[in-house]
Motif scaffolding. Structure first.
Motif, PDB file in Angstrom:
ATOM      1  N   ALA A   1       0.981  -1.167  -0.057  1.00  0.00           N
ATOM      2  CA  ALA A   1      -0.006   0.118  -0.045  1.00  0.00           C
ATOM      3  C   ALA A   1       0.957   1.224   0.081  1.00  0.00           C
ATOM      4  O   ALA A   1       1.871   1.319   0.496  1.00  0.00           O
ATOM      5  CB  ALA A   1      -0.742  -0.172   1.372  1.00  0.00           C
TER       6      ALA A   1
ATOM      7  N   ARG B   1       0.648   5.726   0.336  1.00  0.00           N
ATOM      8  CA  ARG B   1      -0.204   6.566   0.627  1.00  0.00           C
ATOM      9  C   ARG B   1       0.771   8.000   0.381  1.00  0.00           C
ATOM     10  O   ARG B   1       1.780   7.926   0.681  1.00  0.00           O
ATOM     11  CB  ARG B   1      -0.933   6.677   1.918  1.00  0.00           C
ATOM     12  CG  ARG B   1      -1.818   5.707   2.164  1.00  0.00           C
ATOM     13  CD  ARG B   1      -2.561   5.502   3.433  1.00  0.00           C
ATOM     14  NE  ARG B   1      -1.610   5.545   4.503  1.00  0.00           N
ATOM     15  CZ  ARG B   1      -0.897   4.218   5.077  1.00  0.00           C
ATOM     16  NH1 ARG B   1      -1.075   3.306   4.513  1.00  0.00           N
ATOM     17  NH2 ARG B   1      -0.066   4.413   6.111  1.00  0.00           N
TER      18      ARG B   1
ATOM     19  N   GLN C   1      -4.558   7.443  -0.953  1.00  0.00           N
ATOM     20  CA  GLN C   1      -4.217   6.059  -1.295  1.00  0.00           C
ATOM     21  C   GLN C   1      -4.022   5.747  -2.573  1.00  0.00           C
ATOM     22  O   GLN C   1      -5.047   6.111  -3.457  1.00  0.00           O
ATOM     23  CB  GLN C   1      -5.567   5.062  -0.915  1.00  0.00           C
ATOM     24  CG  GLN C   1      -5.097   3.864  -0.723  1.00  0.00           C
ATOM     25  CD  GLN C   1      -4.526   3.167   0.499  1.00  0.00           C
ATOM     26  OE1 GLN C   1      -4.424   3.827   1.493  1.00  0.00           O
ATOM     27  NE2 GLN C   1      -3.636   2.274   0.168  1.00  0.00           N
TER      28      GLN C   1
ATOM     29  N   ALA D   1      -3.154  -0.254  -3.441  1.00  0.00           N
ATOM     30  CA  ALA D   1      -3.806  -1.138  -2.361  1.00  0.00           C
ATOM     31  C   ALA D   1      -3.435  -2.708  -2.817  1.00  0.00           C
ATOM     32  O   ALA D   1      -3.393  -2.914  -3.919  1.00  0.00           O
ATOM     33  CB  ALA D   1      -4.972  -0.971  -2.268  1.00  0.00           C
ATOM     34  N   ASN D   2      -3.070  -3.312  -1.868  1.00  0.00           N
ATOM     35  CA  ASN D   2      -2.822  -5.117  -2.312  1.00  0.00           C
ATOM     36  C   ASN D   2      -1.713  -5.255  -3.254  1.00  0.00           C
ATOM     37  O   ASN D   2      -1.969  -5.951  -3.913  1.00  0.00           O
ATOM     38  CB  ASN D   2      -4.213  -5.528  -2.659  1.00  0.00           C
ATOM     39  CG  ASN D   2      -5.183  -5.575  -1.475  1.00  0.00           C
ATOM     40  OD1 ASN D   2      -4.736  -5.845  -0.349  1.00  0.00           O
ATOM     41  ND2 ASN D   2      -6.335  -5.283  -1.846  1.00  0.00           N
TER      42      ASN D   2
END
Length: 155
Positions: free
Chosen positions: A129, A131, A143, A146-147
Motif C-alpha cells: 500500500a 499513501r 491512497q 492497495a494490495n
C-alpha cells in the motif's frame, strides 16, 4: 492568519511524484516491530529496483531481525509536508542471493557495497500500500496503491 494551501495534486500527479521520489531519494525511514510489539525506527539508504526498495543492514540489527520474523515494515519518504508512506512485505536476502542487477543498481546509486561482507544482508521491500499527501487538502485520495496494485493507472 491561516496559511493558503497550494492546490491539491490529482492522483496521477501524486503517483508521478512518488515514482520520482523512489527513483531520486537516497534515504528512507524504516519502521518494524519485534514479536512483543516494540517498535524500531531507523534511517536506511535505498535503491528502487524492479518495483521494490532494496536496502542493506547488518543481519543482527533489529530491523533485519524484525523483518525476518514478521515480513512486514512501513517505509516513509519525505518530510511532514510531503509524505509518502509505504506498507511493505519484506524479504531478507542473504549475502550472495541478491541479483547482480540489484546489487549493481544499489552501488551505482549509493556508492556503497556490502556484498561479500560477513554479517550483512539486503532487505527487499515490496510495496503493498502507498499513501501520499502534502497538506490536509490532499488527505482525500491519498491512497495510491492497495494490495500491491496501483489504484492510479498511467503516470
Amino acid at each position: 492568519m491561516a496559511r493558503e494551501l497550494p492546490p491539491a495534486r490529482d492522483a496521477a500527479r501524486r503517483k508521478r511524484d512518488v515514482l520520482e521520489r523512489l527513483a531520486g531519494d537516497e534515504d528512507a525511514w524504516v519502521a518494524t516491530a519485534d514479536a512483543a510489539g516494540e517498535p524500531c525506527l531507523v534511517p536506511l539508504s535505498f535503491v528502487w529496483h524492479g518495483g521494490a526498495l532494496v536496502m542493506t543492514t547488518r543481519a543482527a540489527n533489529p530491523t533485519a531481525v524484525n523483518a525476518a520474523a514478521s515480513g512486514r515494515a512501513v517505509v516513509s519518504l519525505g518530510h511532514t509536508r510531503d509524505v509518502v508512506l509505504i506498507d511493505a512485505r519484506v524479504e531478507v536476502v542473504a549475502d550472495g542471493a541478491l541479483g547482480e542487477a540489484e546489487g549493481e543498481a544499489f552501488v551505482a546509486k549509493l556508492a556503497w557495497d556490502t556484498r561479500g561482507r560477513p554479517g550483512w544482508v539486503f532487505l527487499r521491500f515490496h510495496p503493498r500500500a502507498i499513501r501520499a499527501w502534502r497538506e490536509v487538502n490532499e488527505l482525500p485520495g491519498r491512497q495510491l496503491m492497495a494490495n500491491g496494485v496501483w489504484l492510479v493507472q498511467g503516470a
